[in-house]
Design a protein around this motif. Sequence first.
Motif, PDB file in Angstrom:
ATOM      1  N   TYR A  34      11.341   7.600   9.522  1.00  0.00           N
ATOM      2  CA  TYR A  34      11.643   6.454   8.668  1.00  0.00           C
ATOM      3  C   TYR A  34      13.099   6.488   8.222  1.00  0.00           C
ATOM      4  O   TYR A  34      13.417   6.177   7.087  1.00  0.00           O
ATOM      5  N   ARG A  41      11.361   6.201   1.413  1.00  0.00           N
ATOM      6  CA  ARG A  41      11.650   7.621   1.602  1.00  0.00           C
ATOM      7  C   ARG A  41      11.920   7.947   3.056  1.00  0.00           C
ATOM      8  O   ARG A  41      11.331   7.363   3.950  1.00  0.00           O
ATOM      9  N   VAL A  98      11.180  10.912   5.464  1.00  0.00           N
ATOM     10  CA  VAL A  98      10.307  12.078   5.455  1.00  0.00           C
ATOM     11  C   VAL A  98      10.847  13.116   6.426  1.00  0.00           C
ATOM     12  O   VAL A  98      11.136  12.804   7.579  1.00  0.00           O
ATOM     13  N   PRO A 141       0.847  -1.203   0.000  1.00  0.00           N
ATOM     14  CA  PRO A 141       0.000   0.000   0.000  1.00  0.00           C
ATOM     15  C   PRO A 141       0.875   1.243   0.000  1.00  0.00           C
ATOM     16  O   PRO A 141       2.015   1.207   0.462  1.00  0.00           O
ATOM     17  N   PRO A 142       0.393   2.364  -0.548  1.00  0.00           N
ATOM     18  CA  PRO A 142       1.244   3.533  -0.774  1.00  0.00           C
ATOM     19  C   PRO A 142       1.935   4.046   0.496  1.00  0.00           C
ATOM     20  O   PRO A 142       3.083   4.467   0.431  1.00  0.00           O
ATOM     21  N   HIS A 143       1.249   3.999   1.652  1.00  0.00           N
ATOM     22  CA  HIS A 143       1.905   4.577   2.828  1.00  0.00           C
ATOM     23  C   HIS A 143       3.087   3.720   3.258  1.00  0.00           C
ATOM     24  O   HIS A 143       4.110   4.227   3.719  1.00  0.00           O
ATOM     25  N   LEU A 144       2.992   2.400   3.056  1.00  0.00           N
ATOM     26  CA  LEU A 144       4.126   1.540   3.393  1.00  0.00           C
ATOM     27  C   LEU A 144       5.251   1.677   2.377  1.00  0.00           C
ATOM     28  O   LEU A 144       6.430   1.612   2.712  1.00  0.00           O
ATOM     29  N   GLU A 145       4.857   1.894   1.114  1.00  0.00           N
ATOM     30  CA  GLU A 145       5.881   2.105   0.091  1.00  0.00           C
ATOM     31  C   GLU A 145       6.657   3.382   0.402  1.00  0.00           C
ATOM     32  O   GLU A 145       7.873   3.448   0.213  1.00  0.00           O
ATOM     33  N   LEU A 146       5.938   4.407   0.902  1.00  0.00           N
ATOM     34  CA  LEU A 146       6.599   5.653   1.306  1.00  0.00           C
ATOM     35  C   LEU A 146       7.567   5.398   2.443  1.00  0.00           C
ATOM     36  O   LEU A 146       8.700   5.857   2.443  1.00  0.00           O
ATOM     37  N   GLN A 147       7.132   4.597   3.421  1.00  0.00           N
ATOM     38  CA  GLN A 147       8.009   4.291   4.559  1.00  0.00           C
ATOM     39  C   GLN A 147       9.238   3.524   4.121  1.00  0.00           C
ATOM     40  O   GLN A 147      10.320   3.703   4.636  1.00  0.00           O
TER      41      GLN A 147
END
Lengths: 122, 314
Positions: B33, B23, B25, B14-20
């Motif tokens: 992260y 990236r 932040v 899911p996108p929020h995990l892919e961000l974690q």
Amino acid sequence: MAATMELGSETDPRNATFSISDEDHTLGNSLRFVLNKDPRVAFCGYSVPHPSETRINVRVQTTGVPARDVLKDALNDLMAMNQHVSTTFNRAVETFKANQGVNELSMKSGVTSQHSGSVKKP
Amino acid sequence: MADASSGEHEPELPPHLELQRTRVVCAPDAPSYTESVQYSGAYMAYGVDNSLRIEDFCKNLRVEIISMNEEDIEFDIVGIDAAIANAFRRILIAEVPTMAIEKVYIANNTSVIQDEVLAHRLGLLPIKADPRLFDYKSEEENANEKNTIVFKIDVVCTRKGERVLNSSVTSDQMKWLPEGSEMPFNTMTKFTSFGSSQKNLPGLPAEGISCQYPDIIVAKLRPGQAIELEGHAIKGSGNIHAKWSPVATARYRMLPEVNLMEDIQGKLAEELVQKCPTGVFDIEDVGTDSVNCLLQSRRPLWQDQGTARCVASV
């Protein structure tokens, strides 16, 4: 000369601590990264027992394969990765130099100088 | 958020995990992260394989040189983890060998610079010699043409009428002795046992071995003072002493990415472009209104960190 001791694997070859001398975080952290990415590894970590002594302890626990083999594969993978980065980098340098040569044909003389004169940085 | 894959393509995070996962932040109080998720089985529950195969690594790796000259190089590496990049940085600083003066034999020093201070300064002079042409030398070994480079400084400060000659000893007055040491002067055995001249060493530059920069001031003299010494340079690496470190410094950072959360137009857009000192933003004209558009190329200056905070407050 770096030497490696394997501890704790007499009864169970799957879990072992490798004590490597004459090494520090440079090898430890990158080795830990490669080990983690191997799907056969259940747990891995490294520590520097004392900062005055150049020694690292790498702990490897696997899902069934002997820890020694996993470590050897990780080290070989690390070497292959670095070799690939090296060749890619060399190729990028050649490309950059070639492009720079093309650009300088239409511009005034560039910054690079081969003699040992001092170069003032802006 | 459940993974709604039909099973025909690769399961994705899911996108929020892919961000974690990909990236770091930069939140207003602290970055989050920062620990990269390395464990191969971290996302087993989603059916996503986080392991790294060599073939995938080799396929995804890209190196792009941004700028390069005699003194520094800046390049991007895409597809590499911070652990490996940091290892490169540590190796550049501490484990790439160079040549530097280790032993200084002082025949005469009547300057105000103390012997040890002078020797320390000489050790820090960068020497333009390829360390691959030389072997390491241990304490017990004899100094021969394969492991030692010999330099000589012989400067006397004199007064010539109104002018003072040689009031400062610069690094270009350090002469290379390819035949070996000339000291001690009155004995047959010298401090080095050169079998042959170093002049014919293959791979040597045409002008011989010298200091990298000719204008480094080593010592300052007044009339009547003299410095006469020999410096022997050997191969070493930065982890023993910083004089052997080939780089002034080496550093790496993650590629910054600035995302605008909303469209910014007109006056506000121009204000934003002005606000940024390093020019990260640019205006793109869309019809009658001007829409703020992001310049994706990142700047080589460290001030760039400020721009991420600038966007968050808008």
